[in-house]
Scaffold this motif. Structure first.
Motif, short mmCIF file in Angstrom:
data_model
loop_
_atom_site.label_atom_id
_atom_site.label_comp_id
_atom_site.label_asym_id
_atom_site.label_seq_id
_atom_site.Cartn_x
_atom_site.Cartn_y
_atom_site.Cartn_z
N TYR A 55 18.14 8.75 -47.94
CA TYR A 55 19.41 8.24 -48.45
C TYR A 55 19.93 7.13 -47.56
O TYR A 55 19.96 7.27 -46.33
CB TYR A 55 20.43 9.37 -48.58
N GLY A 56 20.36 6.04 -48.19
CA GLY A 56 20.79 4.89 -47.43
C GLY A 56 22.25 4.55 -47.55
O GLY A 56 22.77 3.77 -46.75
N THR A 57 22.94 5.12 -48.53
CA THR A 57 24.37 4.85 -48.72
C THR A 57 25.11 6.17 -48.75
O THR A 57 24.72 7.08 -49.49
CB THR A 57 24.61 4.08 -50.02
N TRP A 58 26.19 6.26 -47.95
CA TRP A 58 26.95 7.50 -47.82
C TRP A 58 28.43 7.25 -48.07
O TRP A 58 28.96 6.18 -47.76
CB TRP A 58 26.78 8.07 -46.41
N GLY A 59 29.08 8.27 -48.62
CA GLY A 59 30.51 8.23 -48.73
C GLY A 59 31.16 8.64 -47.41
O GLY A 59 30.47 8.95 -46.44
N ALA A 94 25.62 10.88 -51.38
CA ALA A 94 24.76 9.81 -50.90
C ALA A 94 23.87 9.31 -52.03
O ALA A 94 23.54 10.07 -52.96
CB ALA A 94 23.91 10.30 -49.74
N ALA A 95 23.47 8.05 -51.91
CA ALA A 95 22.55 7.43 -52.86
C ALA A 95 21.24 7.12 -52.15
O ALA A 95 21.25 6.74 -50.96
CB ALA A 95 23.15 6.16 -53.43
N THR A 96 20.14 7.28 -52.85
CA THR A 96 18.84 7.05 -52.23
C THR A 96 18.66 5.59 -51.82
O THR A 96 19.32 4.70 -52.33
CB THR A 96 17.71 7.43 -53.19
N ARG A 97 17.76 5.38 -50.86
CA ARG A 97 17.51 4.03 -50.35
C ARG A 97 16.91 3.12 -51.40
O ARG A 97 17.14 1.92 -51.41
CB ARG A 97 16.58 4.10 -49.14
N THR A 98 16.11 3.69 -52.26
CA THR A 98 15.41 2.89 -53.26
C THR A 98 15.57 3.53 -54.62
O THR A 98 15.96 4.69 -54.74
CB THR A 98 13.91 2.78 -52.93
N TRP A 99 15.24 2.76 -55.65
CA TRP A 99 15.25 3.31 -56.99
C TRP A 99 14.13 4.33 -57.09
O TRP A 99 13.00 4.05 -56.69
CB TRP A 99 15.04 2.20 -58.01
N THR A 100 14.43 5.52 -57.57
CA THR A 100 13.42 6.57 -57.60
C THR A 100 13.66 7.51 -58.76
O THR A 100 14.80 7.71 -59.19
CB THR A 100 13.43 7.37 -56.27
N LEU A 101 12.58 8.10 -59.26
CA LEU A 101 12.66 9.10 -60.32
C LEU A 101 12.41 10.50 -59.78
O LEU A 101 12.38 11.46 -60.55
CB LEU A 101 11.64 8.78 -61.42
N GLY A 161 23.14 3.86 -61.79
CA GLY A 161 22.32 4.79 -62.55
C GLY A 161 20.85 4.81 -62.17
O GLY A 161 20.12 5.69 -62.61
N ARG A 162 20.42 3.87 -61.36
CA ARG A 162 19.01 3.81 -60.98
C ARG A 162 18.71 4.58 -59.70
O ARG A 162 17.55 4.74 -59.33
CB ARG A 162 18.56 2.37 -60.82
N TYR A 163 19.73 5.05 -59.01
CA TYR A 163 19.54 5.73 -57.74
C TYR A 163 19.61 7.24 -57.90
O TYR A 163 20.41 7.77 -58.68
CB TYR A 163 20.62 5.30 -56.74
N GLY A 164 18.76 7.93 -57.15
CA GLY A 164 18.94 9.36 -57.02
C GLY A 164 20.18 9.63 -56.20
O GLY A 164 20.56 8.82 -55.34
N MET A 165 20.84 10.74 -56.46
CA MET A 165 22.08 11.07 -55.76
C MET A 165 21.96 12.45 -55.13
O MET A 165 21.28 13.33 -55.66
CB MET A 165 23.25 11.05 -56.72
N GLY A 166 22.62 12.62 -54.01
CA GLY A 166 22.59 13.90 -53.33
C GLY A 166 23.92 14.26 -52.73
O GLY A 166 24.78 13.40 -52.51
N TRP A 167 24.10 15.54 -52.50
CA TRP A 167 25.25 16.07 -51.75
C TRP A 167 24.70 16.73 -50.49
O TRP A 167 23.73 17.49 -50.56
CB TRP A 167 26.03 17.09 -52.57
#
Length: 126
Positions: A113-117, A97-104, A30-36
């Motif tokens: 983004y540092g983590t990908w499906g 994908a999830a962002t590399r760092t915790w961000t608002l 829940g602390r990571y920004g998420m993207g498609w």
């Protein structure tokens, strides 16, 4: 460390709808920004939609605005991409994908983004 897995892709006719799901794991999802993002054959990976950690902010590529909606359920560690009025040009492999760092802040570039499906194929027939 967050791990991601997409599902929900498939073959659909133009004008149809699909909902992609990205299931995450890890206590800090829940602390990571998420993207498609998506990547068509012979093309670079491109931004589709993104959402902040608290769902307070979203952003979309101009090509999908008004047709796609990103949302998330942090209690389920899941992100969704509702895709309506699909067009043949939406055909691609879709990645969450999830962002590399915790961000608002909403992030829209792949380098943020540092983590990908593993990706899920979406094919829209004309």
């Amino acid at each position: 460390q967050v791990q991601l897995a997409e599902s929900g892709g498939g073959l659909v006719q133009a004008g149809g709808s699909l909902r992609l799901t990205c299931a995450g794991s890890g206590r800090t999802f829940g602390r990571y920004g998420m993207g498609w993002f998506r990547q068509a054959p012979g093309k670079e990976r491109e931004f589709v939609a993104a959402i902040t950690s608290s769902s307070g902010g979203t952003d979309y590529a101009d090509s999908v605005k008004g047709r796609f909606t990103i949302s998330r359920d942090n209690a389920k560690a899941t992100v969704y991409l509702q895709m309506n009025s699909l067009k043949p040009e939406d055909t691609a492999v879709y990645y969450c994908a999830a962002t590399r760092t915790w961000t608002l802040v909403v992030k829209v570039t792949t380098s943020d983004y540092g983590t990908w499906g593993q990706g899920t194929q979406v094919t829209v027939s004309s």
